[in-house]
Each structure stands twice: as structure tokens, then as C-alpha cells.
Design an enzyme around this catalytic site. Structure first.
Site, PDB file in Angstrom:
ATOM      1  N   ASN A   1       0.856  -1.190   0.000  1.00  0.00           N
ATOM      2  CA  ASN A   1       0.000   0.000   0.000  1.00  0.00           C
ATOM      3  C   ASN A   1       0.888   1.235   0.000  1.00  0.00           C
ATOM      4  O   ASN A   1       1.364   1.685   1.043  1.00  0.00           O
ATOM      5  CB  ASN A   1      -0.928  -0.005   1.218  1.00  0.00           C
ATOM      6  N   GLU A   2       1.133   1.758  -1.195  1.00  0.00           N
ATOM      7  CA  GLU A   2       2.032   2.889  -1.369  1.00  0.00           C
ATOM      8  C   GLU A   2       1.364   4.193  -0.940  1.00  0.00           C
ATOM      9  O   GLU A   2       0.151   4.243  -0.719  1.00  0.00           O
ATOM     10  CB  GLU A   2       2.468   2.977  -2.837  1.00  0.00           C
ATOM     11  N   PRO A   3       2.148   5.273  -0.811  1.00  0.00           N
ATOM     12  CA  PRO A   3       1.556   6.579  -0.504  1.00  0.00           C
ATOM     13  C   PRO A   3       0.400   6.904  -1.447  1.00  0.00           C
ATOM     14  O   PRO A   3       0.487   6.683  -2.658  1.00  0.00           O
ATOM     15  CB  PRO A   3       2.730   7.538  -0.716  1.00  0.00           C
TER      16      PRO A   3
ATOM     17  N   SER B 230      -2.602   5.525  -0.768  1.00  0.00           N
ATOM     18  CA  SER B 230      -3.598   4.490  -0.477  1.00  0.00           C
ATOM     19  C   SER B 230      -4.599   5.000   0.552  1.00  0.00           C
ATOM     20  O   SER B 230      -4.244   5.717   1.492  1.00  0.00           O
ATOM     21  CB  SER B 230      -2.900   3.225   0.070  1.00  0.00           C
TER      22      SER B 230
ATOM     23  N   THR C  86      10.291   2.049  -3.704  1.00  0.00           N
ATOM     24  CA  THR C  86      10.061   0.642  -3.388  1.00  0.00           C
ATOM     25  C   THR C  86      10.784  -0.248  -4.383  1.00  0.00           C
ATOM     26  O   THR C  86      11.405  -1.258  -4.012  1.00  0.00           O
ATOM     27  CB  THR C  86       8.556   0.336  -3.392  1.00  0.00           C
TER      28      THR C  86
END
Length: 642
Positions: free
Chosen positions: A167-169, A171, A186
Site C-alpha cells: 500500500n504505497e503513498p 492508499s 520501493t
């Protein structure tokens, strides 16, 4: 792990800045065992109730020691996983289960293949589902979790972007299982498992934040200095989709478990005087004065009583007030600076970090990889040689897996052509064709073939000896230890063994050094520095009663990945512009570690750039404290083993 209610925890003065229950342990080993035992207790409790234990599991380096302890509990204490249903957090999109970089492979390698979990109870997002059916597959994954009543326990790691799962920035707090595009950072951080950044998948399937928050219990792990910044943001920062892990602040039963290194930026660790009463040791006073100087942007000798009082530091003033404290601190930092890292001959050494005698010392510089010596202490290394000391360099590992396959292929091809040129006859095609095929197939092999590793090791040896010759070190004073723990042919290494310690011990006994330099840079992302340091400590511990060891001092250096805080530095060696340039050239001799290396880590600068920037930053910090202005400074901390 001590379980306290959210209400009880929130009333503790020492954690008043923290919004997530946080537990700090000495090291990852200790913490991992405790987390594993909590999981084991839950499994046994559910078994007694004849219920399924539904676990959410994570991949990456953080949970490996937890899985190792769970395997031990299964094999030695009868912990059964037959009632466990597992749901993994995520999977790369496009990787098959046979792919060694896939997370299904990771889970079988690190846990499932070693316990009695039923194959039908293992659930991992399908990274090979056709794109047009991915949404449906994600919905089915959610529904299956719900069919078991949700997750009883969710284990998490945390990424540099603050991602949990993938869940990247950006999300959302209510997000569910879905396909996402990976953040560049990432991809960069995960490139170590692939041949290059270009080979890292750009998409992944992940449980959503909302799915994670529905788990009855959540434990998130963080190890090492490189995680300290994101730990602080997650635990003390405002809740934001820019740092998805902060959404855990909403969970009623979550614990952030970390080692001491990962906790370093928490307020209660970094500036405990802002939290409440603290024990003012000399080390803490130094740390506080440096912090105060930097905060108010004043050199030490210009700090006033008011500066101390306004920042909760009045307790350290004592009878002499700020003037006395400032003088004492200024003198301390002044005395750490020396242009004579091997000691200055015929000089008063009462206020110098090193002894004057013997004037010419025997020295061992231990280098975990074949370039850490010049990257981390290249200026000091050069100074020691120029000042006439007998300097030995010991490369503890071959560093072979850090050589890219294309570089290996180029050298193998060169070797074939050189042989044909020198011998005047055609090389054996069978030998070289086999080698070329092994190199080309290396990216997706679990274990790199011995022949390929040998070539990679020779490449790094050649680079290391070139740098040493540039510094004027005789070949006889360059030692290749090739410690066995490293020679697995894969990123994952073996534990430190007695053979590793014996090799180090034999070298120390042979040289009988007056100084030992060792890498204390534990931010190394793959743990090689830590294992190498433990090996030196173990060898020294066995030798410390020997007569020659009474005259031996050990200095720890950093630089490739991290730097010592200025308040911890006990020897600061100034580097002139000319020496800094020579250091740069020595680093350049390690050609295989330039221009997009295999293990770039979280810093996209080349190693010489990282090193120079850190050395200049240390010099700048000394200057800002009101001390002499230098081009660059390398810092060292003494390790006392007697």
C-alpha cells in the site's frame, strides 16, 4: 511482549509523543523470538478451542527471524500449524510461483516447507492472474478472508515510503485487495533480489489498508537505522495517506516492535529530556548539547542559560551555569580531532584520542566487502600509510554476489580472448560455453554456481588490490579471508560459524596489531557488516588475555551506509581536499561497484558521492559547533574489549 491496554499506554509519560504502542528491544533476534512466541500462543489457544487460526503474513527481511523461531518451535517443541490458515499480504504481478523472486517462493523457503501447514490452507495473491480478471481475483481474496471471520493476527513490515503490504503513498484507509503500481523508491529498495532495477516488477497485488485494519491484532516490525526515520513518522506523525502506515494509529490492538537502531529518532530516545525526567550521563549531556546547538543555530560557546532553560535542559547547568558546561563540551569535541590517527610521535597524548607510542604501529583494517575500507575510511587509511605505519587490509568476504552478470560475462569473455591471444591457440569452447550459459541463467537461480562466483570474486579481488597498490600497500599486506558464512551463492547468508571466527583470529594472532579498524556500519541492508563485526568481536574475545592484545585498540568506522552522530565520535580525522580526491580515485578502482550497482540500497548516489557528502557533512557539523573548519572529516568510535 508485554500487552497493555491502549488507555494504559497512552497515559505513560515516556510515550506521550507516540500514537502507536511501541516496544523497543535490544536487537531483532530478541524481538523476533518474542513475536514468534505470541503467534505460537495464539495458534495453541485456537487449537485448544478447535478453531482455525487465521494469520496474515508478510515477506521481506523483517519477518525472517520470526519465521525461523516458529520453525524451531515446530521442530523442537511440537508447535503444529495444521489449524493455521494463512493469507499473505502481497505478491509481485507477473511472477510465477517457481520464480525465486516471487513471494510464494519466499514463504515456502522461509516457513511453509518447514512446518506442517496444510497446502490447502495457504493463500497468497495470484500474481499470474490475467489482467482482465485481476479485479475479480482480488474480490475473491477478500471474500475468502471474510469467510474465516477475518484475520486473527496480522504481521507487517514497513517500507521506506511508509507502505504496509504494498500500500504505497496515496492508499486510502478503507482500501481493499487490489493491484497497485509500485513507487520508485520501493522498486529501488527491492532491486537487491533482482539482477537490476529494470528487472523489478512495476506492479503488485496487495491487501488493502482497510483489510489490514480489520485484523484483530496487528504487529509491525522494523529493524535497523535505515528504518528510524519512517518509524518516527509512523509512530509520532499525523495520520496521512502520504504515510499509509500511520493509519495503524486507528487500530485498537497494534504494537510497533523495533530494535534499538530503528527507535533512534523517537522523541523518548532521541531527546528524552523533552519527555520527562532522565538520567544525565556524560554521553547524554554531549548528545543534548549538540542537539541544542543545532536547534538554536549557535556554536557551543554561544549557548546561554536561557537556551538551556527553554529546552528542558536546566538540570545539566549546575553551579557554573552555561559557561562551565560550554567550555567542558567544547574541549571534549576539540580533543576528538586529530590528524594523527595512529598517534602523534613524541607528543603529549593526554588529550589525544590515540597513544603516541609505539610511534610506528601494526594495523589491521577489516573490510567486510572489498571496498568498505576506502569508501568508509579511505582518508584515514591513506593518512596511516603516509605516516609510516604497517597497514594490513583484511577483506572479510569475497563480495562476489555484488558483481552484475553482464560484468561477469565481459570478464569471462576477456579471459577467453586473452588466453587465445597469449597461447596462440583456440580456447576450449566446452568450458567457456558452459560458463557463459551459467552466467546468463544466473538471474533466476536460487544459488549462483561456484564457477560464476569464482569469477565475480576474482573481479573484486583485482579491484581491491588495485586500490591498495594506489595507496602504497605491499601485496603481502593485503589479505583475502573469504569467510565461509558468505559463500552461499545467494543474498541470504549462513550464520556466523566457528570457522569464520578462527580465520579472523588466526590473522590477528599472526600480525599482533596495535590498532584494529572494523566496520560498525550496521545500516548495511543485507547484514554482512553485522556478521563480520560479530566475527571480529568473537575472535578478539578469545584473544583478549594474550599479552599483545593489551596494546591493541579497536576503532569502529562507518560511511558506506550511515555515519556516527557527532556526539558519539571519539576520533575525528580531518581530510584535506587532496586526500579526498585520492580517496575518490581509490573508490573508483572498484569499477564493478560503479554506475548502477547490484546492491544500490536506498541511496541512488554512487558510493564515492555518498562517502564525500557524509565526510563533508561531518566537517560542517564540527564547524557549526564552533570548532575548526575542514574540507571533510571521518569519524570513529572506540570499542573497549578489555
Amino acid at each position: 511482549m508485554k500487552r497493555i491496554s491502549r488507555k494504559e499506554w497512552s497515559t505513560l509519560e515516556s510515550t506521550k509523543f507516540e500514537k502507536i504502542h511501541s516496544e523497543v528491544f535490544t536487537d531483532a533476534e530478541e524481538a523476533s523470538v518474542i513475536v514468534a512466541h505470541e503467534i505460537a500462543a495464539l495458534i495453541r489457544y485456537k487449537t485448544e478451542k478447535n478453531e482455525k487460526c487465521v494469520l496474515g503474513l508478510a515477506t521481506g527481511s523483517s519477518p525472517i527471524k520470526v519465521y525461523k523461531e516458529l520453525i524451531r518451535l515446530h521442530k523442537e517443541e511440537g508447535l503444529s500449524f495444521r489449524n493455521v490458515v494463512s493469507f499473505n499480504l502481497d505478491e509481485y504481478y507477473g511472477l510465477a510461483k517457481e520464480d525465486v523472486q516471487s513471494y510464494i517462493y519466499f514463504m515456502h523457503h522461509h516457513l511453509f516447507d518447514h512446518v506442517d501447514i496444510l497446502p490447502e490452507n495457504i493463500n497468497i495473491p495470484d500474481g499470474k492472474a490475467p489482467f482482465e480478471f485481476m479485479s475479480e481475483a482480488c474480490t475473491q481474496y477478500e471474500e475468502k478472508i471474510e469467510s474465516y471471520g477475518g484475520l486473527d493476527f496480522q504481521l507487517l513490515g514497513i517500507g521506506r515510503t511508509g507502505h504496509i503490504g504494498f500500500n504505497e503513498p496515496g492508499s486510502k484507509i478503507n482500501s481493499t485487495t487490489r493491484m497497485i503500481t509500485l513507487d520508485h523508491l520501493t522498486i529501488q529498495d527491492n532491486a537487491f533480489a533482482f539482477d537490476s532495477m529494470a528487472d523489478v516488477p512495476t506492479k503488485a497485488v496487495t491487501m488493502g489498508v482497510g483489510t489490514i485494519l480489520k485484523a484483530k491484532r496487528v504487529v509491525i516490525l522494523a529493524w535497523g537505522m535505515k528504518k528510524a526515520e519512517i518509524v518516527k513518522k509512523t509512530v509520532e506523525g499525523e495520520m496521512s495517506s502520504n504515510v499509509p502506515a500511520t493509519f495503524l494509529q486507528e487500530h485498537s490492538d497494534v504494537s510497533f516492535v523495533m530494535d534499538e537502531s530503528a527507535s533512534q529518532q523517537l522523541t523518548r530516545i532521541q531527546t528524552p529530556w523533552l519527555v520527562g525526567e532522565c538520567e544525565w550521563t556524560d554521553a547524554l549531556k554531549r548528545k543534548a548539547v549538540v542537539w541544542l546547538s543545532q536547534k538554536v543555530n549557535k556554536p557551543i560557546l554561544k549557548l546561554t542559560d536561557r537556551h538551556y532553560n527553554d529546552n528542558s535542559m536546566s538540570d545539566i547547568l549546575g553551579e557554573g551555569g552555561s559557561y562551565a558546561v560550554n567550555i567542558k563540551m567544547f574541549n571534549h569535541f576539540q580533543h576528538t580531532i586529530t590528524g594523527w590517527p595512529g598517534g602523534k610521535p613524541n607528543a603529549d597524548d593526554s588529550h589525544r584520542p590515540e597513544r603516541a607510542n609505539p610511534a610506528k604501529k601494526r594495523i589491521i583494517i577489516f573490510s567486510p566487502h572489498p571496498d568498505d575500507d576506502v569508501i568508509s575510511m579511505g582518508g584515514t587509511f591513506l593518512r596511516l600509510v603516509d605516516q609510516g605505519h604497517e597497514v594490513h587490509v583484511a577483506y572479510q568476504t569475497s563480495g562476489n554476489i555484488a558483481v552484475a552478470d553482464h560484468e561477469t560475462y565481459r570478464f569471462a569473455e576477456f579471459a577467453k580472448n586473452l588466453y587465445e591471444y597469449a597461447a596462440g591457440e583456440k580456447a576450449d569452447d566446452k568450458v567457456f560455453d558452459k560458463l557463459f550459459k551459467q552466467i546468463k541463467a544466473g538471474a533466476n537461480k536460487e544459488v549462483l554456481p561456484v564457477e560464476v562466483r569464482k569469477i565475480k570474486g576474482l573481479i573484486r579481488r583485482g579491484e581491491a588490490i588495485s586500490a591498495c597498490r594506489y595507496y602504497g600497500i605491499p601485496d603481502s599486506q593485503v589479505h583475502y579471508l573469504d569467510l565461509p558464512f558468505y559463500e552461499t551463492g545467494k543474498v541470504e547468508k549462513n550464520p556466523l560459524g566457528t570457522a569464520d571466527v578462527q580465520i579472523i583470529k588466526d590473522l590477528i594472532e599472526e600480525i599482533k596489531p596495535h590498532q584494529i579498524y572494523a566496520a560498525g556500519d550496521l545500516a548495511d541492508p543485507h547484514g554482512t557488516h553485522e556478521v563480520c563485526l560479530k566475527g571480529i568481536f568473537a575472535a578478539v574475545d578469545q584473544l583478549k588475555t594474550e599479552k599483545f592484545m593489551k596494546d591493541c585498540w579497536m576503532w569502529l568506522y562507518r560511511g558506506a551506509w550511515h555515519e556516527f552522530p557527532i556526539d558519539e565520535i571519539e576520533m575525528a580525522v580531518p581530510i584535506s581536499p587532496e586526500e579526498l580526491l585520492k580517496k575518490r580515485v581509490a573508490i573508483w578502482r572498484h569499477q564493478s561497484q560503479k554506475d548502477g550497482v547490484v546492491f544500490q540500497g536506498e541511496d541512488d548516489r554512487e558510493f564515492w558521492q555518498r562517502s564525500e557528502d557524509r565526510n563533508r557533512q561531518t566537517a560542517y557539523e564540527y564547524d557549526e559547533l564552533g570548532l575548526a573548519e575542514y574540507e571533510a572529516v571521518e569519524g570513529f568510535v572506540r570499542h573497549h574489549f578489555m
